[in-house]
Design an enzyme around this catalytic site. Structure first.
Site, PDB file in Angstrom:
ATOM      1  N   TYR A 153       3.245   9.662  -0.487  1.00 66.72           N
ATOM      2  CA  TYR A 153       4.319   9.046   0.320  1.00 66.72           C
ATOM      3  C   TYR A 153       5.698   9.250  -0.302  1.00 66.72           C
ATOM      4  O   TYR A 153       6.711   8.939   0.316  1.00 66.72           O
ATOM      5  CB  TYR A 153       4.076   7.543   0.533  1.00 66.72           C
ATOM      6  CG  TYR A 153       2.778   7.182   1.228  1.00 66.72           C
ATOM      7  CD1 TYR A 153       1.986   8.151   1.836  1.00 66.72           C
ATOM      8  CD2 TYR A 153       2.329   5.867   1.263  1.00 66.72           C
ATOM      9  CE1 TYR A 153       0.788   7.817   2.450  1.00 66.72           C
ATOM     10  CE2 TYR A 153       1.135   5.529   1.890  1.00 66.72           C
ATOM     11  CZ  TYR A 153       0.363   6.508   2.474  1.00 66.72           C
ATOM     12  OH  TYR A 153      -0.817   6.167   3.081  1.00 66.72           O
ATOM     13  N   LYS A 205      -2.584   5.928  -4.471  1.00 67.71           N
ATOM     14  CA  LYS A 205      -3.689   6.858  -4.174  1.00 67.71           C
ATOM     15  C   LYS A 205      -3.484   8.203  -4.868  1.00 67.71           C
ATOM     16  O   LYS A 205      -2.337   8.654  -5.008  1.00 67.71           O
ATOM     17  CB  LYS A 205      -3.776   7.091  -2.650  1.00 67.71           C
ATOM     18  CG  LYS A 205      -3.736   5.800  -1.831  1.00 67.71           C
ATOM     19  CD  LYS A 205      -3.905   6.031  -0.348  1.00 67.71           C
ATOM     20  CE  LYS A 205      -3.633   4.758   0.444  1.00 67.71           C
ATOM     21  NZ  LYS A 205      -2.225   4.585   0.834  1.00 67.71           N
ATOM     22  N   ASP A 215       0.847  -1.199   0.000  1.00 72.14           N
ATOM     23  CA  ASP A 215       0.000   0.000   0.000  1.00 72.14           C
ATOM     24  C   ASP A 215       0.880   1.246   0.000  1.00 72.14           C
ATOM     25  O   ASP A 215       1.531   1.559   0.995  1.00 72.14           O
ATOM     26  CB  ASP A 215      -0.883  -0.002   1.255  1.00 72.14           C
ATOM     27  CG  ASP A 215      -1.836   1.190   1.270  1.00 72.14           C
ATOM     28  OD1 ASP A 215      -2.931   1.073   0.686  1.00 72.14           O
ATOM     29  OD2 ASP A 215      -1.473   2.246   1.834  1.00 72.14           O
TER      30      ASP A 215
HETATM   31  P1  NAD Z   1       0.739   1.526  11.950  1.00 68.07           P
HETATM   32  O1  NAD Z   1      -0.421   1.479  12.872  1.00 68.07           O
HETATM   33  O2  NAD Z   1       0.976   0.421  10.981  1.00 68.07           O
HETATM   34  O3  NAD Z   1       1.970   1.723  12.892  1.00 68.07           O
HETATM   35  C1  NAD Z   1       3.270   1.789  12.436  1.00 68.07           C
HETATM   36  C2  NAD Z   1       4.158   1.943  13.662  1.00 68.07           C
HETATM   37  O4  NAD Z   1       4.079   0.749  14.446  1.00 68.07           O
HETATM   38  C3  NAD Z   1       5.595   2.122  13.281  1.00 68.07           C
HETATM   39  O5  NAD Z   1       6.139   3.070  14.160  1.00 68.07           O
HETATM   40  C4  NAD Z   1       6.226   0.761  13.530  1.00 68.07           C
HETATM   41  O6  NAD Z   1       7.549   0.849  13.914  1.00 68.07           O
HETATM   42  C5  NAD Z   1       5.377   0.223  14.665  1.00 68.07           C
HETATM   43  N1  NAD Z   1       5.310  -1.254  14.606  1.00 68.07           N
HETATM   44  C6  NAD Z   1       5.018  -2.004  13.520  1.00 68.07           C
HETATM   45  N2  NAD Z   1       5.052  -3.311  13.836  1.00 68.07           N
HETATM   46  C7  NAD Z   1       5.364  -3.389  15.142  1.00 68.07           C
HETATM   47  C8  NAD Z   1       5.550  -4.477  16.028  1.00 68.07           C
HETATM   48  N3  NAD Z   1       5.410  -5.738  15.639  1.00 68.07           N
HETATM   49  N4  NAD Z   1       5.890  -4.188  17.316  1.00 68.07           N
HETATM   50  C9  NAD Z   1       6.026  -2.923  17.730  1.00 68.07           C
HETATM   51  N5  NAD Z   1       5.856  -1.842  16.939  1.00 68.07           N
HETATM   52  C10 NAD Z   1       5.535  -2.078  15.647  1.00 68.07           C
HETATM   53  O7  NAD Z   1       0.671   2.940  11.200  1.00 68.07           O
HETATM   54  P2  NAD Z   1       0.748   3.471   9.709  1.00 68.07           P
HETATM   55  O8  NAD Z   1       2.038   3.160   9.073  1.00 68.07           O
HETATM   56  O9  NAD Z   1       0.360   4.889   9.748  1.00 68.07           O
HETATM   57  O10 NAD Z   1      -0.410   2.673   8.959  1.00 68.07           O
HETATM   58  C11 NAD Z   1      -0.173   1.560   8.137  1.00 68.07           C
HETATM   59  C12 NAD Z   1      -0.326   1.907   6.675  1.00 68.07           C
HETATM   60  O11 NAD Z   1      -1.611   2.480   6.435  1.00 68.07           O
HETATM   61  C13 NAD Z   1       0.617   3.017   6.209  1.00 68.07           C
HETATM   62  O12 NAD Z   1       1.930   2.580   6.070  1.00 68.07           O
HETATM   63  C14 NAD Z   1      -0.042   3.433   4.930  1.00 68.07           C
HETATM   64  O13 NAD Z   1       0.206   2.513   3.896  1.00 68.07           O
HETATM   65  C15 NAD Z   1      -1.507   3.402   5.349  1.00 68.07           C
HETATM   66  N6  NAD Z   1      -1.993   4.728   5.797  1.00 68.07           N
HETATM   67  C16 NAD Z   1      -2.967   5.335   5.066  1.00 68.07           C
HETATM   68  C17 NAD Z   1      -3.465   6.570   5.423  1.00 68.07           C
HETATM   69  C18 NAD Z   1      -4.536   7.200   4.601  1.00 68.07           C
HETATM   70  O14 NAD Z   1      -4.827   8.379   4.800  1.00 68.07           O
HETATM   71  N7  NAD Z   1      -5.135   6.477   3.695  1.00 68.07           N
HETATM   72  C19 NAD Z   1      -2.951   7.226   6.567  1.00 68.07           C
HETATM   73  C20 NAD Z   1      -1.965   6.599   7.308  1.00 68.07           C
HETATM   74  C21 NAD Z   1      -1.504   5.340   6.922  1.00 68.07           C
END
Ligand code: NAD
Length: 277
Positions: free
Chosen positions: A52, A77, A47
């Site tokens: 990004y 997107k 994704d």
């Molecule tokens: P997320 O909830 O996936 O959290 C990511 C954070 O969690 C990072 O800091 C990572 O180091 C930590 N993490 C990941 N795995 C872990 C584990 N096993 N143990 C401990 N910590 C861990 O947040 P995100 O990246 O914002 O969301 C996921 C995806 O959603 C994004 O990468 C993106 O592709 C999408 N997204 C979309 C929008 C939108 O507006 N459509 C907005 C934000 C994110």
């Protein structure tokens, strides 16, 4: 080894791997390595987004992997500036070029930006991409119920997914039910709460983790899967990518699902789509 990630059927007639890998805030200097690692771990659903600034690196990782195109599911997107200016075709073409692909599996309107009043127009263009097969499914992101209602009335194709902030402290049940009633898949962004809440330190999550001898992150991802969400956690670390992928050999009980459902506080980590313009 067969891939353990189940496919979910979309209203587009295609299917999406229920667990994917998100690359928000993955720096372009790291992104190729990060996506190559994710593909090696077993993720087949990536994704990304124009905003990004890493589509080129995602494309380079896809090319380097040698994985057949039809085994991958790639989402990108429409960025807010291109949505605002109405430059939807140029933006989509640029995304395809950067990704090195002739189609994407899913193209989303990133934010509705309601004050801009262009999302219906943008959606009509996405319908054309779908008709031309250059987007195998089309959907939206951060759409609230009124925005979905507007699209349902004014346009022909029902979005295949709505990608929204969703995690145990912000469960969006009303939106979830609305989407289910209209055949729209719910894709959870920030599924781990972006690390902004101490989700993993909550006693309910810790107790369930201890009962299954799993990590809190695995419990939260498993909760998403059993709740029917498409889920796209992000991590730069290969170990955590693997940890987040190893969620298909255990199951939460219905009592555990109910206990996690009770953590909802209706609290966002991100912006309210009504105000993001
Ligand atoms: P997320 O909830 O996936 O959290 C990511 C954070 O969690 C990072 O800091 C990572 O180091 C930590 N993490 C990941 N795995 C872990 C584990 N096993 N143990 C401990 N910590 C861990 O947040 P995100 O990246 O914002 O969301 C996921 C995806 O959603 C994004 O990468 C993106 O592709 C999408 N997204 C979309 C929008 C939108 O507006 N459509 C907005 C934000 C994110």
């Amino acid at each position: 080894m067969t891939n353990p990630v189940p496919p979910l059927n979309l209203n587009s007639g295609t299917s999406i791997p229920q667990l994917g890998f998100g690359v928000f805030r993955v720096d372009p200097t790291d992104a190729q390595r990060v996506v190559e690692d994710a593909l090696e771990v077993g993720y087949r659903h990536i994704d990304t987004a124009a905003l990004y600034n890493n589509e080129e690196q995602v494309g380079a990782a896809i090319a380097a992997s040698g994985i057949p195109r039809d085994e991958l599911f790639i989402t990108t997107k429409l960025g807010n500036p291109d949505h605002k200016s109405g430059e939807v075709v140029a933006a989509f073409d640029l995304s395809l070029t950067k990704l090195g692909l002739d189609y994407v599996d899913l193209y989303l309107i990133h934010w509705p930006m309601p004050a801009n009043e262009r999302y219906v127009q943008a959606w009509r263009q996405l319908e054309r991409f779908y008709g031309e097969h250059s987007a195998r499914a089309i959907g939206v992101s951060n759409f609230l119920i009124p925005h979905l209602e507007t699209l349902l009335v004014a346009t022909d194709i029902v979005p295949a997914v709505n990608q929204v902030e969703l995690h145990p402290v912000f469960q969006q049940r009303e939106l979830h039910d609305f989407a289910a009633a209209h055949g729209i898949g719910i894709e959870a962004w920030g599924p781990l709460g972006q690390g902004k809440y101490d989700l993993f330190g909550m006693s309910t999550i810790q107790d369930v983790a201890a009962a299954h001898e799993r990590t809190p992150a695995q419990i939260v991802i498993r909760w998403h899967l059993q709740a029917g969400n498409i889920v796209i956690p992000k991590s730069n670390s290969r170990e955590r990518m693997r940890e987040n992928f190893e969620v298909f050999d255990f199951e939460l009980t219905s009592a555990e699902m109910v206990a996690i459902a009770a953590l909802d506080e209706d609290r966002r980590v991100g912006g309210n789509p009504a105000d993001v313009n």
